[in-house]
Design a protein around this motif. Structure first.
Motif, mmCIF file in Angstrom:
data_model
loop_
_atom_site.group_PDB
_atom_site.id
_atom_site.type_symbol
_atom_site.label_atom_id
_atom_site.label_comp_id
_atom_site.label_asym_id
_atom_site.label_seq_id
_atom_site.Cartn_x
_atom_site.Cartn_y
_atom_site.Cartn_z
ATOM 1 N N ARG A 47 0.835 -1.196 0.000
ATOM 2 C CA ARG A 47 0.000 0.000 0.000
ATOM 3 C C ARG A 47 0.873 1.251 0.000
ATOM 4 N NH1 ARG A 47 0.015 1.687 5.428
ATOM 5 N NH2 ARG A 47 0.743 0.076 6.854
ATOM 6 N N PRO A 48 0.487 2.261 -0.766
ATOM 7 C CA PRO A 48 1.204 3.538 -0.686
ATOM 8 C C PRO A 48 1.199 4.079 0.742
ATOM 9 C CG PRO A 48 -0.273 3.509 -2.571
ATOM 10 C CD PRO A 48 -0.594 2.284 -1.758
ATOM 11 N N HIS A 49 2.266 4.718 1.121
ATOM 12 C CA HIS A 49 2.470 5.328 2.437
ATOM 13 C C HIS A 49 2.801 4.302 3.525
ATOM 14 C CE1 HIS A 49 0.957 8.650 0.229
ATOM 15 N NE2 HIS A 49 -0.320 8.348 0.365
ATOM 16 N N ALA A 50 3.015 3.026 3.153
ATOM 17 C CA ALA A 50 3.468 2.040 4.132
ATOM 18 C C ALA A 50 4.916 2.341 4.523
ATOM 19 C CB ALA A 50 3.370 0.630 3.557
ATOM 20 N N VAL A 54 16.251 -3.740 7.637
ATOM 21 C CA VAL A 54 16.206 -5.118 8.107
ATOM 22 C C VAL A 54 17.155 -5.293 9.285
ATOM 23 C CG1 VAL A 54 16.684 -7.517 7.494
ATOM 24 C CG2 VAL A 54 15.554 -6.007 5.858
ATOM 25 N N GLY A 55 16.629 -5.820 10.403
ATOM 26 C CA GLY A 55 17.447 -6.101 11.568
ATOM 27 C C GLY A 55 17.771 -4.900 12.421
ATOM 28 N N VAL A 56 17.180 -3.748 12.117
ATOM 29 C CA VAL A 56 17.458 -2.531 12.883
ATOM 30 C C VAL A 56 16.138 -1.948 13.373
ATOM 31 C CG1 VAL A 56 18.414 -0.196 12.840
ATOM 32 C CG2 VAL A 56 19.530 -2.028 11.540
ATOM 33 N N ALA A 57 15.986 -1.864 14.698
ATOM 34 C CA ALA A 57 14.785 -1.268 15.270
ATOM 35 C C ALA A 57 14.967 0.244 15.336
ATOM 36 C CB ALA A 57 14.533 -1.831 16.668
ATOM 37 N N ALA A 58 13.927 0.972 14.939
ATOM 38 C CA ALA A 58 14.011 2.428 14.946
ATOM 39 C C ALA A 58 12.678 3.018 15.373
ATOM 40 C CB ALA A 58 14.400 2.945 13.564
ATOM 41 N N ARG A 59 12.734 4.124 16.118
ATOM 42 C CA ARG A 59 11.501 4.790 16.557
ATOM 43 C C ARG A 59 10.747 5.349 15.361
ATOM 44 N NH1 ARG A 59 12.918 9.157 20.938
ATOM 45 N NH2 ARG A 59 10.658 9.452 20.730
ATOM 46 N N ARG A 60 11.484 5.784 14.335
ATOM 47 C CA ARG A 60 10.859 6.362 13.150
ATOM 48 C C ARG A 60 11.414 5.665 11.914
ATOM 49 N NH1 ARG A 60 10.815 12.751 12.606
ATOM 50 N NH2 ARG A 60 9.572 12.396 14.497
ATOM 51 N N ALA A 61 10.531 5.222 11.036
ATOM 52 C CA ALA A 61 10.955 4.521 9.830
ATOM 53 C C ALA A 61 11.790 5.440 8.944
ATOM 54 C CB ALA A 61 9.734 4.014 9.065
ATOM 55 N N PRO A 62 12.858 4.926 8.325
ATOM 56 C CA PRO A 62 13.703 5.757 7.466
ATOM 57 C C PRO A 62 13.100 6.054 6.100
ATOM 58 C CG PRO A 62 14.510 3.507 7.490
ATOM 59 C CD PRO A 62 13.395 3.567 8.493
ATOM 60 N N GLY A 63 11.938 5.440 5.815
ATOM 61 C CA GLY A 63 11.336 5.688 4.511
ATOM 62 C C GLY A 63 9.855 5.371 4.505
ATOM 63 N N LEU A 94 8.046 4.167 -6.151
ATOM 64 C CA LEU A 94 8.726 5.332 -5.601
ATOM 65 C C LEU A 94 8.639 5.242 -4.084
ATOM 66 C CD1 LEU A 94 7.302 8.146 -7.924
ATOM 67 C CD2 LEU A 94 9.605 7.174 -8.013
ATOM 68 N N ALA A 95 9.635 5.772 -3.401
ATOM 69 C CA ALA A 95 9.629 5.784 -1.940
ATOM 70 C C ALA A 95 10.328 7.044 -1.447
ATOM 71 C CB ALA A 95 10.323 4.548 -1.376
ATOM 72 N N LEU A 96 9.793 7.617 -0.378
ATOM 73 C CA LEU A 96 10.422 8.768 0.274
ATOM 74 C C LEU A 96 11.445 8.215 1.253
ATOM 75 C CD1 LEU A 96 10.288 11.906 0.579
ATOM 76 C CD2 LEU A 96 8.757 11.503 2.522
ATOM 77 N N MET A 97 12.748 8.436 0.979
ATOM 78 C CA MET A 97 13.822 7.824 1.753
ATOM 79 C C MET A 97 14.788 8.875 2.290
ATOM 80 S SD MET A 97 13.226 4.544 1.641
ATOM 81 C CE MET A 97 14.799 3.980 2.322
ATOM 82 N N ARG A 98 15.381 8.559 3.449
ATOM 83 C CA ARG A 98 16.430 9.420 3.995
ATOM 84 C C ARG A 98 17.663 9.319 3.103
ATOM 85 N NH1 ARG A 98 15.511 11.713 8.763
ATOM 86 N NH2 ARG A 98 17.716 12.219 8.973
ATOM 87 N N LEU A 99 18.171 10.464 2.661
ATOM 88 C CA LEU A 99 19.237 10.483 1.673
ATOM 89 C C LEU A 99 20.548 9.921 2.208
ATOM 90 C CD1 LEU A 99 18.598 13.920 -0.067
ATOM 91 C CD2 LEU A 99 17.965 11.636 -0.843
ATOM 92 N N GLU A 100 20.784 10.036 3.522
ATOM 93 C CA GLU A 100 22.030 9.487 4.070
ATOM 94 C C GLU A 100 22.070 7.973 3.929
ATOM 95 O OE1 GLU A 100 21.483 9.120 8.756
ATOM 96 O OE2 GLU A 100 20.930 11.104 8.034
ATOM 97 N N LEU A 101 20.913 7.322 4.078
ATOM 98 C CA LEU A 101 20.859 5.872 3.911
ATOM 99 C C LEU A 101 20.916 5.484 2.439
ATOM 100 C CD1 LEU A 101 18.231 4.852 6.620
ATOM 101 C CD2 LEU A 101 20.718 4.694 6.723
ATOM 102 N N VAL A 102 20.330 6.306 1.582
ATOM 103 C CA VAL A 102 20.428 6.065 0.143
ATOM 104 C C VAL A 102 21.889 6.107 -0.288
ATOM 105 C CG1 VAL A 102 19.877 6.979 -2.144
ATOM 106 C CG2 VAL A 102 18.114 6.919 -0.369
ATOM 107 N N ALA A 103 22.628 7.104 0.210
ATOM 108 C CA ALA A 103 24.046 7.224 -0.134
ATOM 109 C C ALA A 103 24.842 6.022 0.377
ATOM 110 C CB ALA A 103 24.608 8.520 0.440
ATOM 111 N N GLN A 104 24.547 5.564 1.598
ATOM 112 C CA GLN A 104 25.232 4.389 2.139
ATOM 113 C C GLN A 104 24.933 3.153 1.312
ATOM 114 O OE1 GLN A 104 24.675 3.841 6.423
ATOM 115 N NE2 GLN A 104 24.535 6.055 6.682
#
Length: 340
Positions: A282-285, A290-299, A309-319
């Motif tokens: 579904r859009p906006h999911a 994977v394997g990393v718990a986070a308070r806020r999803a990175p995308g 298409l996905a809205l992603m944090r650019l620092e993780l995209v670069a990594q």
């Protein structure tokens, strides 16, 4: 797996649903090759799910200048991409505005069409402006390919309004045609399902799935890159956050194109898109690591088709991009939540 077109890879178990019309599997060696997959053939498509609002009256130009984030001078007798924002600078809708001779036509996602019409009526006050829904009278079309330059010469006789689609290279033409007349340009083949997949592979967001109402930020959704924001115009609704973000020069998230694959498939070379199915997402999911718990999803997912298409944090995209060329066992992977 959600493999970025030069961006991210999201791994999960996927089921499949039939694509509207079977297309062959797309195979490329480099992520940037996806942008040109459908550019070599003259094709056109009817764009369903679009609302059209006719805006007229003596004050229509000045009224629209203060209601959206592009400069009305950019229309130059044809049309332009823009966005309607909340006072807080969040997206209401991305839009095309066309010049029609006696006024303007505003094209938006049909899911937010009524809301945009109410918004225009709310801000109209004493302005000499009329707003009317003409979706039942006109159809939006897209045409692209090597022959689109020639088609542009005849566009004024074929369409009620039209413009070049400048959101990405070779997007072609966008035309508004009366429903009493079907667009059938000579030498062009009609392929309605291709338009959405082609748009996604070029990284072009469109509609409520990509520009989440009251939540999305214009620059994060690439409205600036797609020439939909003018930073030198005067005041408009939602200007403050948009201008502040631009001058700070810090945009931490962007809408990026992604590929899907089943869990365990890994990152394939050459890269492939199976056009025969669409993952049940579904859009906006949320998109998580994977394997990393986070308070806020990175995308967060946006458009979902055979690619997405996905809205992603650019620092993780670069990594993620860097690790594709490095020999490391601890690689970043992403997963998307199942459909509700």
């Amino acid at each position: 797996m959600l493999r970025g077109l030069g961006a991210v890879s999201i791994s999960r178990s996927l089921s499949a649903v039939p694509f509207q019309r079977r297309l062959s599997t797309i195979t490329v060696q480099r992520p940037t090759d996806f942008e040109r997959v459908f550019d070599d053939h003259d094709q056109y498509a009817a764009l369903e799910g679009r609302a059209l609002l006719e805006v007229g009256g003596a004050d229509a130009t000045d009224f629209l200048q203060g209601m959206q984030c592009n400069d009305m001078a950019q229309i130059a007798g044809r049309g332009m991409l823009t966005g309607f924002l909340t006072p807080q600078g969040r997206m209401v809708a991305d839009a095309f505005v066309y010049a029609t001779g006696g006024g303007y036509m505003v094209e938006v996602d049909a899911r937010v069409g009524a809301h945009v019409q109410r918004l225009l009526a709310f801000y109209r006050l004493r302005a000499r402006v009329t707003v009317r829904d003409v979706s039942a009278e006109h159809q939006v079309w897209s045409a692209w390919g090597p022959g689109s330059a020639g088609l542009a010469r005849d566009a004024s006789s074929l369409a009620h309004a039209w413009t070049y689609d400048r959101r990405a290279p070779n997007m072609g033409l966008r035309l508004v045609v009366p429903r009493t007349r079907e667009l059938a340009p000579a030498g062009f083949a009609r392929h309605d399902p291709v338009y959405r997949l082609r748009r996604i592979l070029k990284g072009v967001g469109e509609g409520a799935d990509d520009f989440a109402r009251d939540a999305a930020v214009p620059l994060e959704c690439n409205l600036d890159i797609m020439q939909g924001v003018h930073f030198g115009k005067g005041c408009y609704v939602g200007q403050e956050l948009t201008i502040r973000t631009h001058h700070r020069g810090v945009v931490r998230k962007r809408l990026v194109p992604v590929l899907y694959s089943r869990a365990g498939d890994g990152t394939a070379t050459p890269l492939r898109v199976d056009c025969a199915w669409t993952p049940e997402l579904r859009p906006h999911a949320d998109v998580g690591r994977v394997g990393v718990a986070a308070r806020r999803a990175p995308g967060r997912l946006a458009s979902v088709a055979s690619a997405g298409l996905a809205l992603m944090r650019l620092e993780l995209v670069a990594q993620y991009e860097a690790q594709q060329h490095a020999d490391t066992a601890d690689k970043i992977a992403f997963s998307a939540t199942d459909a509700a």
